[in-house]
Scaffold this motif. Structure first.
Motif: not given
Length: 364
Positions: A239-257
């Motif tokens: 899923t590497v593609q153009p986007g907003l880094i906020h998608f990655d940060i949000g998804d990471c915290l959704r999973s980790c926190a």
């Protein structure tokens, strides 16, 4: 010989194939691990063409990404640590992939040995390691021109489009059993329709730049070294593609926190852990601070809140449409997954002031 063995034999894996076995619990692609007589292992995957209609673009992106990161890491003499990226294996005739007689698209990637994955974060040190890896990854690719990357999933993380599809599915549904859980989810979405524009509006206003992103930063895509416990790799790069880094940060915290994990047995156990959030973001910022803008910081909370809502919306829509996208093991599983993500969204909303304060304190 099985189809998987036949496909594996088409790749130059550096030895005689000993066995091919199913691997992992991915919801999208079919994954196998191939062992050869030299002791090395390789990941063999059949890409889901329903999800990725042009899988050759995934391979183009992987080449572009790995070449860029290799140059960056070779030229950066100050970095104390590097991220490993899985090797791309070629076929015996020099291609990146194999298409079987049924149209299945297969690729082979290196297996990062002596590592392990996590399903839940046990302590702050693990969260710090995830934050480092994501920050390092973003730092390495933030200057890669996003125009060089294909959109392997057009519309991915486009929350307004997901909301539109949900609305259509909710109107069309005829065979989905009605129950209290479904009614709760439908009401939950209806009261948060404006949330879909939380990042889309600042993107349109050019407050948030489009950059290369990973696109699927859930916890089990981070590999930890078996000896040191430190993160060494970030995998599943389809899923590497153009986007907003906020998608990655949000998804990471959704999973980790969420200490209850991706598939909690008890929905009441779901909560957003502020200590994990703090540890992860602290080390993310320590790696990525140099390229982050004030607007990047300002909209981080919005990304943290949006992504679990968006994923819950996707699970709910798939439930209404008959479970065509996400694999399920039992009836109603996607509805349960939606309930879990909406419960996490609610926990984030209850902690909005504390999360915003935490982010503000880490900006300096």
């Amino acid at each position: 010989m099985t189809l998987e063995q036949d496909i594996a034999a088409a790749f130059d894996l550096g030895g005689r194939i000993v066995h091919v076995r199913p691997y992992g619990h991915g919801l999208i692609n079919d994954t196998f691990v191939v062992s050869v007589d030299t002791g090395h292992r390789t990941i063999l995957q059949r890409i889901n063409r329903h999800v990725f209609p042009r899988p050759e673009q995934i391979m183009d992106n992987l080449r572009t990404l790995t070449d860029h990161i290799r140059r960056r890491q070779t030229g950066d003499k100050t970095a104390a640590r590097e991220l490993q990226l899985p090797r791309i294996f070629s076929t015996r005739d020099g291609k990146d992939s194999v298409v079987d007689a049924h149209g299945g698209f297969w690729r082979a990637m290196g297996f990062v040995e002596n590592t392990y994955t996590l399903e839940t974060i046990a302590d702050a040190s693990q969260a710090e390691e995830v934050g480092f890896a994501l920050g390092r990854f973003h730092t390495l690719i933030h200057d890669l021109d996003p125009a060089r990357l294909h959109e392997t999933l057009p519309g991915f993380h486009n929350a307004p489009n997901y909301l539109l599809r949900f609305t259509e599915a909710a109107v069309r549904r005829r065979e989905t059993p009605d129950n209290a859980e479904l009614r709760h989810c439908l009401a939950f979405v209806e009261t948060r329709r404006n949330l879909a524009d939380a990042l889309e509006t600042p993107r349109r206003e050019e407050k948030l730049p489009i950059r290369p992103i990973h696109g699927d930063t859930k916890l089990n895509n981070f590999l930890f070294d078996a000896e040191s416990g430190r993160t060494v790799s970030l995998i599943d790069l389809d899923t590497v593609q153009p986007g907003l880094i906020h998608f990655d940060i949000g998804d990471c915290l959704r999973s980790c926190a969420n200490p209850a994990g991706e598939s909690p047995g008890n929905l009441a156990a779901i909560r957003f852990d502020l200590d994990i959030c703090h540890a992860l973001l602290k080390h993310y910022f320590s790696e990525a601070r140099a390229f982050l803008t004030p607007y990047d910081h300002h909209y981080i909370y919005d990304g943290i809140r949006l992504i679990p809502f968006e994923l819950g919306l996707r699970f709910l829509t798939d439930h209404l449409e008959g479970n065509h996208y996400f694999k399920t093991d039992w009836p109603g599983q996607n509805l349960y997954r939606a309930l879990a993500q909406f419960a996490l969204t609610s926990s984030i909303e209850r902690n909005e002031a504390r999360i915003r304060s935490l982010i503000k304190g880490l900006e300096a």
